[in-house]
Enzyme design. Sequence first.
Site, PDB file in Angstrom:
ATOM      1  N   PHE A  11       0.974  -1.198   0.142  1.00 45.47           N
ATOM      2  CA  PHE A  11       0.192   0.257  -0.193  1.00 45.47           C
ATOM      3  C   PHE A  11       0.657   1.107  -0.253  1.00 45.47           C
ATOM      4  O   PHE A  11       0.671   1.564  -0.794  1.00 45.47           O
ATOM      5  CB  PHE A  11      -0.590  -0.086   1.348  1.00 45.47           C
ATOM      6  CG  PHE A  11      -1.593   1.237   1.447  1.00 45.47           C
ATOM      7  CD1 PHE A  11      -2.078   1.816   1.065  1.00 45.47           C
ATOM      8  CD2 PHE A  11      -1.265   1.461   3.403  1.00 45.47           C
ATOM      9  CE1 PHE A  11      -2.910   3.272   1.247  1.00 45.47           C
ATOM     10  CE2 PHE A  11      -2.197   2.682   3.464  1.00 45.47           C
ATOM     11  CZ  PHE A  11      -3.067   3.546   2.074  1.00 45.47           C
ATOM     12  N   GLY A  36       1.983  -7.881  -0.224  1.00 48.99           N
ATOM     13  CA  GLY A  36       1.677  -7.143  -1.235  1.00 48.99           C
ATOM     14  C   GLY A  36       1.218  -7.487  -2.475  1.00 48.99           C
ATOM     15  O   GLY A  36       1.438  -9.226  -2.252  1.00 48.99           O
ATOM     16  N   ILE A  61      21.003  -8.523   0.548  1.00 49.60           N
ATOM     17  CA  ILE A  61      20.499  -7.217  -0.639  1.00 49.60           C
ATOM     18  C   ILE A  61      21.801  -7.153  -1.490  1.00 49.60           C
ATOM     19  O   ILE A  61      22.814  -6.495  -1.182  1.00 49.60           O
ATOM     20  CB  ILE A  61      19.731  -6.784  -0.099  1.00 49.60           C
ATOM     21  CG1 ILE A  61      18.273  -6.740   0.952  1.00 49.60           C
ATOM     22  CG2 ILE A  61      19.013  -5.253  -1.508  1.00 49.60           C
ATOM     23  CD1 ILE A  61      18.153  -5.585   1.121  1.00 49.60           C
ATOM     24  N   ASN A 104      19.866  -5.719   6.699  1.00 50.32           N
ATOM     25  CA  ASN A 104      20.587  -5.832   5.359  1.00 50.32           C
ATOM     26  C   ASN A 104      19.992  -4.259   4.897  1.00 50.32           C
ATOM     27  O   ASN A 104      21.050  -4.408   3.668  1.00 50.32           O
ATOM     28  CB  ASN A 104      19.608  -7.187   5.037  1.00 50.32           C
ATOM     29  CG  ASN A 104      19.905  -8.412   5.266  1.00 50.32           C
ATOM     30  OD1 ASN A 104      21.441  -8.401   5.803  1.00 50.32           O
ATOM     31  ND2 ASN A 104      19.469  -9.137   5.081  1.00 50.32           N
ATOM     32  N   TYR A 150       5.167  -7.470  16.220  1.00 48.55           N
ATOM     33  CA  TYR A 150       4.820  -5.906  15.014  1.00 48.55           C
ATOM     34  C   TYR A 150       6.638  -5.132  16.131  1.00 48.55           C
ATOM     35  O   TYR A 150       7.003  -5.061  15.535  1.00 48.55           O
ATOM     36  CB  TYR A 150       4.463  -5.863  14.964  1.00 48.55           C
ATOM     37  CG  TYR A 150       3.946  -4.844  13.630  1.00 48.55           C
ATOM     38  CD1 TYR A 150       4.421  -4.696  12.738  1.00 48.55           C
ATOM     39  CD2 TYR A 150       3.299  -3.916  13.795  1.00 48.55           C
ATOM     40  CE1 TYR A 150       4.383  -3.720  11.803  1.00 48.55           C
ATOM     41  CE2 TYR A 150       3.146  -2.130  13.508  1.00 48.55           C
ATOM     42  CZ  TYR A 150       3.687  -2.565  12.106  1.00 48.55           C
ATOM     43  OH  TYR A 150       3.550  -1.569  11.555  1.00 48.55           O
ATOM     44  N   LYS A 154       9.470  -3.591  15.090  1.00 46.46           N
ATOM     45  CA  LYS A 154      10.435  -2.603  15.046  1.00 46.46           C
ATOM     46  C   LYS A 154      11.421  -1.312  16.208  1.00 46.46           C
ATOM     47  O   LYS A 154      11.834  -0.483  15.898  1.00 46.46           O
ATOM     48  CB  LYS A 154       8.540  -1.260  14.585  1.00 46.46           C
ATOM     49  CG  LYS A 154       8.293  -2.087  13.569  1.00 46.46           C
ATOM     50  CD  LYS A 154       8.419  -1.569  12.022  1.00 46.46           C
ATOM     51  CE  LYS A 154       7.576  -2.374  11.068  1.00 46.46           C
ATOM     52  NZ  LYS A 154       7.833  -1.390   9.828  1.00 46.46           N
ATOM     53  N   THR A 180      -2.882   4.427   8.703  1.00 47.91           N
ATOM     54  CA  THR A 180      -3.141   5.809   7.166  1.00 47.91           C
ATOM     55  C   THR A 180      -3.761   4.644   6.092  1.00 47.91           C
ATOM     56  O   THR A 180      -3.835   3.487   6.129  1.00 47.91           O
ATOM     57  CB  THR A 180      -1.461   5.431   6.877  1.00 47.91           C
ATOM     58  OG1 THR A 180      -1.164   6.393   7.438  1.00 47.91           O
ATOM     59  CG2 THR A 180      -2.048   6.112   5.344  1.00 47.91           C
TER      60      THR A 180
HETATM   61  P1  NAD Z   1       1.697  -3.645   2.969  1.00 51.41           P
HETATM   62  O1  NAD Z   1       1.106  -4.767   3.035  1.00 51.41           O
HETATM   63  O2  NAD Z   1       0.538  -2.815   1.892  1.00 51.41           O
HETATM   64  O3  NAD Z   1       3.052  -3.093   2.368  1.00 51.41           O
HETATM   65  C1  NAD Z   1       4.370  -3.958   3.095  1.00 51.41           C
HETATM   66  C2  NAD Z   1       4.971  -4.701   1.882  1.00 51.41           C
HETATM   67  O4  NAD Z   1       6.058  -5.438   2.459  1.00 51.41           O
HETATM   68  C3  NAD Z   1       4.467  -5.940   0.833  1.00 51.41           C
HETATM   69  O5  NAD Z   1       4.413  -5.133   0.022  1.00 51.41           O
HETATM   70  C4  NAD Z   1       4.967  -7.052   0.982  1.00 51.41           C
HETATM   71  O6  NAD Z   1       4.883  -8.016   0.375  1.00 51.41           O
HETATM   72  C5  NAD Z   1       6.534  -6.123   1.347  1.00 51.41           C
HETATM   73  N1  NAD Z   1       7.163  -7.484   2.250  1.00 51.41           N
HETATM   74  C6  NAD Z   1       6.941  -7.811   3.484  1.00 51.41           C
HETATM   75  N2  NAD Z   1       7.569  -8.506   3.876  1.00 51.41           N
HETATM   76  C7  NAD Z   1       9.115  -8.483   3.122  1.00 51.41           C
HETATM   77  C8  NAD Z   1       9.525  -9.202   2.665  1.00 51.41           C
HETATM   78  N3  NAD Z   1      10.610  -9.604   3.974  1.00 51.41           N
HETATM   79  N4  NAD Z   1      11.169  -8.848   1.563  1.00 51.41           N
HETATM   80  C9  NAD Z   1      10.118  -8.135   0.767  1.00 51.41           C
HETATM   81  N5  NAD Z   1       9.321  -7.076   0.737  1.00 51.41           N
HETATM   82  C10 NAD Z   1       8.040  -7.519   1.783  1.00 51.41           C
HETATM   83  O7  NAD Z   1       1.751  -2.735   4.607  1.00 51.41           O
HETATM   84  P2  NAD Z   1       1.899  -0.783   4.602  1.00 51.41           P
HETATM   85  O8  NAD Z   1       0.469  -0.277   4.873  1.00 51.41           O
HETATM   86  O9  NAD Z   1       1.611  -0.135   3.085  1.00 51.41           O
HETATM   87  O10 NAD Z   1       3.061  -0.964   5.494  1.00 51.41           O
HETATM   88  C11 NAD Z   1       4.198  -0.184   5.062  1.00 51.41           C
HETATM   89  C12 NAD Z   1       4.869   0.140   5.626  1.00 51.41           C
HETATM   90  O11 NAD Z   1       4.879   1.025   6.791  1.00 51.41           O
HETATM   91  C13 NAD Z   1       5.303  -1.292   6.870  1.00 51.41           C
HETATM   92  O12 NAD Z   1       6.654  -1.057   7.624  1.00 51.41           O
HETATM   93  C14 NAD Z   1       4.687  -0.577   8.011  1.00 51.41           C
HETATM   94  O13 NAD Z   1       4.854  -1.569   9.250  1.00 51.41           O
HETATM   95  C15 NAD Z   1       4.453   0.404   8.229  1.00 51.41           C
HETATM   96  N6  NAD Z   1       3.687   1.212   8.935  1.00 51.41           N
HETATM   97  C16 NAD Z   1       2.474   1.385   7.854  1.00 51.41           C
HETATM   98  C17 NAD Z   1       0.967   1.895   8.989  1.00 51.41           C
HETATM   99  C18 NAD Z   1       0.086   2.206   7.632  1.00 51.41           C
HETATM  100  O14 NAD Z   1      -1.094   2.865   8.569  1.00 51.41           O
HETATM  101  N7  NAD Z   1      -0.727   1.432   6.541  1.00 51.41           N
HETATM  102  C19 NAD Z   1       1.149   2.759   9.936  1.00 51.41           C
HETATM  103  C20 NAD Z   1       2.619   2.386  10.751  1.00 51.41           C
HETATM  104  C21 NAD Z   1       3.235   2.073   9.881  1.00 51.41           C
END
Ligand code: NAD
Length: 321
Positions: A11, A36, A61, A104, A150, A154, A180
């Site tokens: 996202f 994703g 990586i 990494n 989680y 973090k 978000t």
């Molecule tokens: P999301 O699940 O849509 O996106 C995360 C992406 O990371 C996915 O595409 C997934 O396939 C990829 N991913 C996960 N583990 C992986 C790995 N080991 N190797 C490669 N790719 C990997 O979630 P999001 O909401 O877009 O969140 C993105 C980041 O923002 C995260 O780190 C999350 O902790 C942080 N975050 C998001 C929110 C929110 O409200 N959306 C709030 C706080 C923090």
Amino acid sequence: MRVLITGAAGFLGSHLCDRLLSEGHQVIGMDNFITGSPDNLAHLAGDPNFLFIRHDVANFIFVPGQVDAVMHFASPASPNPASPFGYPNLPIQTMKAGALGTHNTLGVARAHGARYLLASTSEIYGDPEEHPQKETYWGHADPIGSRSVYDEAKRFAEALTMAYHRYHGLNTRIVRIFNTFGPRMRLDDGRVVPNFIQQALRQEPLTIYGDGSQTRSFCYVNDLIEGIYQLLLSDEHMPTNVGNPCETSILEFAQTINTMVGNPAGIVHKPALRLGDDPQRRRPDITRAKEILKWEPKISLEEGIRLTIPYFQQKLELAKS
Ligand code: NAD
Ligand code: UDP
């Protein structure tokens, strides 16, 4: 800049790719598609400034060519145990993305002399006893609860990022992202916005965990991406909250969605989550972001919801066909 974005097919990651490309940067997107989808990047196929690498960030990586910035967003992000894509169902993967993935990606930044930005979270604050949450608050998190995979990953990621900054002099930033929402969220990821909007569109009652008195502060994705982009350009090394301080109870939020979608089915209460597994209050203090980044959100909750409903409508129609 040539920027590596991990979690690019997610996202937030996919919106970040779009934003950086629109600013004239080159982007290398990395993802293993665990939560994703390639659909989120399909529109970038053929863009000469975009390169995609399918890779799990928990493994070493390698990025061909120069890298000027690394943005580490790869991590499962939903706390909902009812969702197959929630981090309670991907506990080891969540810890590895936050711990090994951060190590990494920091290594890539160090090898290339690149700037670094870590996507951290309001979950750092746990079930907060200080309200609203300032960056100086240390948090109140259960180290072994359902959110711990989680939260602790973090918290480790933040500590490691600061260690690279202090010990290796790496040019780092940490964004603490608050809830978000917007287009490109998974329909089935279990977070409250996709759940409520799709339930409302299906004219079903909205499922509230507990009495709905718990609060969240929702930020529309474009506002968040702007704040993160400004942080990337800044030289702020200390963690910075980015989110919308407009706080609402989950009950009020459900009522707003039902009114906006026109859903007569109302709400249904489900059992509350275990104490500590569902933070009772959450609102960012964004004084630091306002001062340092000259940033604050501009899109109201209602406007953001209005911009998001058509995306879920389309997803539901596609899911039916
Ligand atoms: P999301 O699940 O849509 O996106 C995360 C992406 O990371 C996915 O595409 C997934 O396939 C990829 N991913 C996960 N583990 C992986 C790995 N080991 N190797 C490669 N790719 C990997 O979630 P999001 O909401 O877009 O969140 C993105 C980041 O923002 C995260 O780190 C999350 O902790 C942080 N975050 C998001 C929110 C929110 O409200 N959306 C709030 C706080 C923090
Ligand atoms: N929630 C809810 N019904 C749902 C999904 C979530 O009542 O169908 C509540 C959840 O208990 C929490 C809030 O909505 O209090 C936000 O949940 P989400 O999973 O989006 O993220 P969180 O902020 O808890 O990490």
